[in-house]
Motif scaffolding. Sequence first.
Motif, PDB file in Angstrom:
ATOM      1  N   THR A   1     -12.527  12.626   1.364  1.00  0.00           N
ATOM      2  CA  THR A   1     -12.609  11.181   1.538  1.00  0.00           C
ATOM      3  C   THR A   1     -11.314  10.536   1.078  1.00  0.00           C
ATOM      4  OG1 THR A   1     -13.611  10.878  -0.641  1.00  0.00           O
ATOM      5  CG2 THR A   1     -15.109  11.133   1.237  1.00  0.00           C
ATOM      6  N   SER A   2     -11.116   9.326   1.569  1.00  0.00           N
ATOM      7  CA  SER A   2      -9.943   8.541   1.190  1.00  0.00           C
ATOM      8  C   SER A   2     -10.415   7.287   0.478  1.00  0.00           C
ATOM      9  CB  SER A   2      -9.131   8.160   2.436  1.00  0.00           C
ATOM     10  OG  SER A   2      -7.978   7.422   2.080  1.00  0.00           O
ATOM     11  N   THR A   3      -9.693   6.888  -0.543  1.00  0.00           N
ATOM     12  CA  THR A   3     -10.046   5.679  -1.275  1.00  0.00           C
ATOM     13  C   THR A   3      -8.778   4.913  -1.619  1.00  0.00           C
ATOM     14  OG1 THR A   3     -11.344   4.810  -3.122  1.00  0.00           O
ATOM     15  CG2 THR A   3      -9.945   6.711  -3.575  1.00  0.00           C
ATOM     16  N   VAL A   4      -8.956   3.666  -2.044  1.00  0.00           N
ATOM     17  CA  VAL A   4      -7.824   2.803  -2.388  1.00  0.00           C
ATOM     18  C   VAL A   4      -8.074   2.227  -3.768  1.00  0.00           C
ATOM     19  CG1 VAL A   4      -6.489   0.773  -1.749  1.00  0.00           C
ATOM     20  CG2 VAL A   4      -7.437   2.243   0.035  1.00  0.00           C
ATOM     21  N   ILE A   5      -7.049   2.304  -4.609  1.00  0.00           N
ATOM     22  CA  ILE A   5      -7.183   1.850  -5.994  1.00  0.00           C
ATOM     23  C   ILE A   5      -6.199   0.711  -6.238  1.00  0.00           C
ATOM     24  CG2 ILE A   5      -6.955   2.528  -8.412  1.00  0.00           C
ATOM     25  CD1 ILE A   5      -7.550   5.403  -7.515  1.00  0.00           C
ATOM     26  N   ALA A   6      -6.707  -0.392  -6.768  1.00  0.00           N
ATOM     27  CA  ALA A   6      -5.832  -1.499  -7.152  1.00  0.00           C
ATOM     28  C   ALA A   6      -5.111  -1.136  -8.442  1.00  0.00           C
ATOM     29  CB  ALA A   6      -6.656  -2.774  -7.341  1.00  0.00           C
TER      30      ALA A   6
ATOM     31  N   GLU B   1       0.623   9.239  -1.021  1.00  0.00           N
ATOM     32  CA  GLU B   1       1.261  10.410  -0.432  1.00  0.00           C
ATOM     33  C   GLU B   1       0.981  10.494   1.059  1.00  0.00           C
ATOM     34  OE1 GLU B   1      -0.042  13.798  -2.573  1.00  0.00           O
ATOM     35  OE2 GLU B   1       0.931  13.236  -4.455  1.00  0.00           O
ATOM     36  N   THR B   2       1.833  11.201   1.760  1.00  0.00           N
ATOM     37  CA  THR B   2       1.638  11.405   3.186  1.00  0.00           C
ATOM     38  C   THR B   2       0.294  12.090   3.436  1.00  0.00           C
ATOM     39  OG1 THR B   2       4.021  11.604   3.524  1.00  0.00           O
ATOM     40  CG2 THR B   2       2.580  12.492   5.251  1.00  0.00           C
ATOM     41  N   GLY B   3      -0.484  11.517   4.371  1.00  0.00           N
ATOM     42  CA  GLY B   3      -1.787  12.089   4.674  1.00  0.00           C
ATOM     43  C   GLY B   3      -2.911  11.568   3.817  1.00  0.00           C
ATOM     44  N   ALA B   4      -2.604  10.657   2.899  1.00  0.00           N
ATOM     45  CA  ALA B   4      -3.655  10.152   2.010  1.00  0.00           C
ATOM     46  C   ALA B   4      -4.632   9.233   2.750  1.00  0.00           C
ATOM     47  CB  ALA B   4      -3.026   9.390   0.836  1.00  0.00           C
ATOM     48  N   GLY B   5      -4.212   8.648   3.866  1.00  0.00           N
ATOM     49  CA  GLY B   5      -5.124   7.815   4.635  1.00  0.00           C
ATOM     50  C   GLY B   5      -4.661   6.383   4.821  1.00  0.00           C
ATOM     51  N   LYS B   6      -3.361   6.129   4.609  1.00  0.00           N
ATOM     52  CA  LYS B   6      -2.882   4.756   4.764  1.00  0.00           C
ATOM     53  C   LYS B   6      -3.048   4.264   6.205  1.00  0.00           C
ATOM     54  CE  LYS B   6       1.218   5.763   3.173  1.00  0.00           C
ATOM     55  NZ  LYS B   6       0.948   7.176   2.841  1.00  0.00           N
ATOM     56  N   SER B   7      -2.779   5.141   7.158  1.00  0.00           N
ATOM     57  CA  SER B   7      -2.913   4.736   8.554  1.00  0.00           C
ATOM     58  C   SER B   7      -4.369   4.476   8.933  1.00  0.00           C
ATOM     59  CB  SER B   7      -2.315   5.800   9.479  1.00  0.00           C
ATOM     60  OG  SER B   7      -3.017   7.032   9.328  1.00  0.00           O
ATOM     61  N   ILE B   8      -5.285   5.123   8.196  1.00  0.00           N
ATOM     62  CA  ILE B   8      -6.708   4.912   8.482  1.00  0.00           C
ATOM     63  C   ILE B   8      -7.092   3.459   8.207  1.00  0.00           C
ATOM     64  CG2 ILE B   8      -9.050   5.553   7.778  1.00  0.00           C
ATOM     65  CD1 ILE B   8      -7.998   8.370   7.258  1.00  0.00           C
TER      66      ILE B   8
ATOM     67  N   HIS C   1       1.205  -7.539  -5.181  1.00  0.00           N
ATOM     68  CA  HIS C   1      -0.090  -6.871  -5.358  1.00  0.00           C
ATOM     69  C   HIS C   1       0.061  -5.467  -4.800  1.00  0.00           C
ATOM     70  CE1 HIS C   1      -1.401 -11.017  -5.911  1.00  0.00           C
ATOM     71  NE2 HIS C   1      -0.788 -11.282  -4.768  1.00  0.00           N
ATOM     72  N   HIS C   2      -0.460  -4.473  -5.513  1.00  0.00           N
ATOM     73  CA  HIS C   2      -0.148  -3.083  -5.196  1.00  0.00           C
ATOM     74  C   HIS C   2      -1.443  -2.267  -5.185  1.00  0.00           C
ATOM     75  CE1 HIS C   2       3.023   0.304  -5.839  1.00  0.00           C
ATOM     76  NE2 HIS C   2       2.059   0.701  -5.038  1.00  0.00           N
ATOM     77  N   TRP C   3      -1.618  -1.492  -4.129  1.00  0.00           N
ATOM     78  CA  TRP C   3      -2.744  -0.556  -4.026  1.00  0.00           C
ATOM     79  C   TRP C   3      -2.198   0.840  -3.730  1.00  0.00           C
ATOM     80  CZ3 TRP C   3      -2.888  -5.472  -2.240  1.00  0.00           C
ATOM     81  CH2 TRP C   3      -3.959  -6.279  -2.639  1.00  0.00           C
ATOM     82  N   ARG C   4      -2.876   1.837  -4.304  1.00  0.00           N
ATOM     83  CA  ARG C   4      -2.518   3.237  -4.027  1.00  0.00           C
ATOM     84  C   ARG C   4      -3.660   3.869  -3.232  1.00  0.00           C
ATOM     85  NH1 ARG C   4      -1.726   5.190  -8.910  1.00  0.00           N
ATOM     86  NH2 ARG C   4      -3.803   6.115  -9.175  1.00  0.00           N
TER      87      ARG C   4
ATOM     88  N   LEU D   1       0.856  -1.179   0.000  1.00  0.00           N
ATOM     89  CA  LEU D   1       0.000   0.000   0.000  1.00  0.00           C
ATOM     90  C   LEU D   1       0.897   1.236   0.000  1.00  0.00           C
ATOM     91  CD1 LEU D   1      -1.655  -2.266   1.880  1.00  0.00           C
ATOM     92  CD2 LEU D   1      -3.287  -0.391   1.929  1.00  0.00           C
ATOM     93  N   THR D   2       0.713   2.088  -0.996  1.00  0.00           N
ATOM     94  CA  THR D   2       1.507   3.303  -1.106  1.00  0.00           C
ATOM     95  C   THR D   2       0.562   4.497  -1.260  1.00  0.00           C
ATOM     96  OG1 THR D   2       1.683   3.114  -3.509  1.00  0.00           O
ATOM     97  CG2 THR D   2       3.397   2.057  -2.203  1.00  0.00           C
TER      98      THR D   2
END
Length: 549
Positions: free
Chosen positions: A511-516, A30-37, A497-500, A27-28
């Motif tokens: 809002t935050s979202t995740v894209i495969a 930018e900082t603050g995009a919501g990865k920790s969420i 496998h990679h998600w942004r 999972l990658t």
Amino acid sequence: MLRGLDIRDMLIIDRLELTFQPGLNVLTGETGAGKSILLDALGFVLGWRGRAELVRQGAQQGEVTAWFDLPAGHSARAILEDAGIEAEEELILRRVNTSDGRKTAWVNDRRVSGEVLRRLSDTLIELHGQHDDRGLLNPRGHRQMLDAYAGHDDVLQKVGGAWRALSAAQQALQEAEAKVAEVRTEEAFLRHAVDELDALAPEPGEEATLDTQRRLMQGAEKIRADIDRAAEALGLQGAEGLITDAFRWLQGVADRAESQLDAPLDALERVMLAMDEAQDGVARCRDALTFNPSELETVEERLFAIRGLARKHDVLPDDLSAFADELRDRLAVLDNSTGALDGLRDAVQQRQGEYDSAAQVLSQRRQAAAKALDKAMASELAPLKMERAVFATICTSAPPGPGGMDEVAFTVATNPGAPAGPLNKIASGGELSRFLLALKVCLTQAGGGITMIFDEIDRGVGGATAAAVGRRLADIAENGQVLVVTHSPQVAARGGHHWRVEKRQSKTATTSTVIALDEGDRIDEIARMLSGDTITDAARAAASALMKA
């Protein structure tokens, strides 16, 4: 293995569903995009303690669902059984958080407590990062990790069994000593009471018999005169004489009465037999009522003695005999205590020796495993550009217990000659990440089967070191599942496998979202991580080269 995660109305996520795969999941963003969420949401459904307010602003409630593969023999199945939940091939966890703070959880549609979720989470997920106090940084778990690395379950089981046997023997001795001490404090009373009871020797039912005798004796004088008169009336001067005369007179003339007197004579014969029985009964009663006046005194004294002892000991008169047996048994504990206690002490000593022997073998195994782990760590630290650091597994004595007599701590010294100390006290952020990764690589060789999450464990490293980190993560994930949150292009390039993670803003909400990402998208994302916002052809070429390396 974590198969999927569904998040609704949590923090800045309105609706998000992710499907994970075996291997290295990256999972990658930018900082603050919501990865920790994402990690906060996963921790929430696993029952971990985290942020207090998780519900998305304006929503009535937030909800997270996670589902896992649960193969046969998985340790989570035992926890489900304890909770009364039938285990299936898929495990579904769901937890809801209302806007007023109430939390409700379900496992396979069965409502459960947060404690059940946390117990399950220990068998499903490992989280590793610089601020993780649940995993490798927790000293309380170091001994268990070393034991898992050593693989000496047979020795552990033997020590545990010896400890239980020792504890049982000690408990038996303590109970016996307490019982003897209790009896000793009342020894004088017990001996006096037993002597008193033995001297009287009451029998069950005796009190009722004595009471009947006493009442009969007390009433004898009142009824004796009437019984004497009745005996006289039945005797030769009374009914017996008259009936005998009548029988004799009728018998003398019977042969001249043409059988008319046969029936009366038979009746009188029966009456005479009945009279004999009546006279015998009256005579026996009169004999029974004939007693020495001192006998009444004797009966009364014994009756009152039995009743007095019954009141004294607060038992029924018929229970005095059994009560005496009970007191004798208590005295027997004291009288036989020397031999019994010596036997129990011998048993404790024997069990202690068995435990000490097994625990000593376990300590030796741990010492050998500690040396092997330290050697393995030295090999792992060198490629991570920490060849001057020293990792040491310290085994010290600890109070005896079911797990042996050792305390285990992982320590590090970042430079030769520097003092060693706990991982999280000595190492800097980047060093700590590499220590944790190296340690996990070594420990994973001894067994896996759990989803591992690394939260920015590559922070503070780059270049060849970051590439080494990526290779180590890929190695760990080869036969399992690893999720890594990273800012390192070298680590991201190793992902299967990679998600942004992206943050999107509108006029009214963020809002935050995740894209495969597919192959092309991965190249662009890694290129962005290499060059920044402007993605150049050179950056794409470098990204492609990293992915092929």
